[in-house]
Write a protein that holds these residues in place. Structure first.
Motif, PDB file in Angstrom:
ATOM      1  N   SER A 109       0.827  -1.213   0.000  1.00  0.00           N
ATOM      2  CA  SER A 109       0.000   0.000   0.000  1.00  0.00           C
ATOM      3  C   SER A 109       0.859   1.260   0.000  1.00  0.00           C
ATOM      4  CB  SER A 109      -0.924   0.020   1.216  1.00  0.00           C
ATOM      5  OG  SER A 109      -1.878  -0.985   1.123  1.00  0.00           O
ATOM      6  N   ALA A 110       1.920   1.260   0.804  1.00  0.00           N
ATOM      7  CA  ALA A 110       2.808   2.429   0.858  1.00  0.00           C
ATOM      8  C   ALA A 110       3.480   2.686  -0.485  1.00  0.00           C
ATOM      9  CB  ALA A 110       3.861   2.243   1.951  1.00  0.00           C
ATOM     10  N   LEU A 111       3.618   1.626  -1.268  1.00  0.00           N
ATOM     11  CA  LEU A 111       4.218   1.753  -2.605  1.00  0.00           C
ATOM     12  C   LEU A 111       3.134   1.861  -3.681  1.00  0.00           C
ATOM     13  CD1 LEU A 111       7.058  -0.872  -2.151  1.00  0.00           C
ATOM     14  CD2 LEU A 111       7.286   1.617  -2.130  1.00  0.00           C
ATOM     15  N   ASP A 112       1.957   2.318  -3.276  1.00  0.00           N
ATOM     16  CA  ASP A 112       0.832   2.530  -4.189  1.00  0.00           C
ATOM     17  C   ASP A 112       0.461   1.275  -4.983  1.00  0.00           C
ATOM     18  OD1 ASP A 112       0.577   5.218  -3.399  1.00  0.00           O
ATOM     19  OD2 ASP A 112       2.120   5.820  -4.848  1.00  0.00           O
ATOM     20  N   ASN A 113       0.612   0.121  -4.344  1.00  0.00           N
ATOM     21  CA  ASN A 113       0.274  -1.173  -4.943  1.00  0.00           C
ATOM     22  C   ASN A 113       0.981  -1.423  -6.282  1.00  0.00           C
ATOM     23  OD1 ASN A 113      -1.536  -2.107  -2.868  1.00  0.00           O
ATOM     24  ND2 ASN A 113      -2.917  -0.494  -3.565  1.00  0.00           N
ATOM     25  N   LYS A 114       2.171  -0.841  -6.433  1.00  0.00           N
ATOM     26  CA  LYS A 114       2.967  -1.090  -7.639  1.00  0.00           C
ATOM     27  C   LYS A 114       3.565  -2.483  -7.627  1.00  0.00           C
ATOM     28  CE  LYS A 114       4.115   3.773  -8.177  1.00  0.00           C
ATOM     29  NZ  LYS A 114       5.163   4.775  -7.982  1.00  0.00           N
ATOM     30  N   PHE A 148      10.237   1.678  -6.891  1.00  0.00           N
ATOM     31  CA  PHE A 148       8.787   1.852  -6.828  1.00  0.00           C
ATOM     32  C   PHE A 148       8.351   3.109  -6.105  1.00  0.00           C
ATOM     33  CE2 PHE A 148       9.728  -2.694  -7.105  1.00  0.00           C
ATOM     34  CZ  PHE A 148       9.069  -2.994  -8.282  1.00  0.00           C
ATOM     35  N   TYR A 149       9.302   3.819  -5.454  1.00  0.00           N
ATOM     36  CA  TYR A 149       8.874   5.034  -4.763  1.00  0.00           C
ATOM     37  C   TYR A 149       9.812   6.210  -4.924  1.00  0.00           C
ATOM     38  CZ  TYR A 149      12.006   4.572  -0.713  1.00  0.00           C
ATOM     39  OH  TYR A 149      13.094   4.498   0.118  1.00  0.00           O
ATOM     40  N   SER A 150      10.872   6.066  -5.630  1.00  0.00           N
ATOM     41  CA  SER A 150      11.827   7.171  -5.782  1.00  0.00           C
ATOM     42  C   SER A 150      11.255   8.312  -6.567  1.00  0.00           C
ATOM     43  CB  SER A 150      13.078   6.687  -6.481  1.00  0.00           C
ATOM     44  OG  SER A 150      13.728   5.732  -5.672  1.00  0.00           O
TER      45      SER A 150
END
Length: 150
Positions: A109-114, A148-150
């Motif tokens: 979830s924190a990684l926007d479900n990527k 996935f979050y950078s």
């Protein structure tokens, strides 16, 4: 960071009873305590991502890491206050599968479900089998999730 934490961390880094992963976790959590206004977010990795990551890796060798945290509680009591809730969370969950699932879902979830929980589990298991040192596996995982979050 408060001087009391710095002094205990310096001793902790020289202590052969504590693994590099647990040392890193202690430093991360102690750093976060100093920034009550949330300004730490610019200086350390995001909590919503790295707290589940640390839990997932600590669960790989749950018993030995709990032993290390118990040792820290006795030898470095001030520093232990920064990881006490983490220790309690891991200690009370005898069913590690549920705790793993919860944290993998949080991370996803924190990684926007990527990435999915299953992909997270697969990557962690793969890296832990490939690396002798779990800290090396953690480093590889952190490099992977930065995509996935950078």
């Amino acid at each position: 960071m408060k001087e009391s934490f710095i002094l205990e961390l310096q001793k902790l880094y020289d202590d052969s009873h504590v693994s590099s992963l647990v040392q890193e976790v202690c430093e991360y959590y102690a750093s976060g305590l100093d920034y009550e206004d949330g300004s730490y977010m610019e200086e350390i990795e995001p909590r919503e991502i790295f707290e589940p990551v640390y839990i997932l890796f600590l669960l790989q060798r749950r018993e030995s890491y709990l032993d290390e945290f118990s040792y820290i509680r006795k030898k470095y009591p001030h520093l232990f206050t920064s990881v006490e809730q983490l220790y309690e969370d891991i200690l009370i969950h005898m069913d590690v599968n549920a705790l793993e699932k919860t944290n993998a879902d949080k991370l996803s979830s924190a990684l926007d479900n990527k990435i999915t929980s299953d992909e997270i589990f697969d990557k962690i298991n793969s890296l832990c089998m490939q690396k002798d040192d779990i800290s090396d596996a953690l480093d590889g995982f952190c490099s992977w999730i930065h995509n996935f979050y950078s």
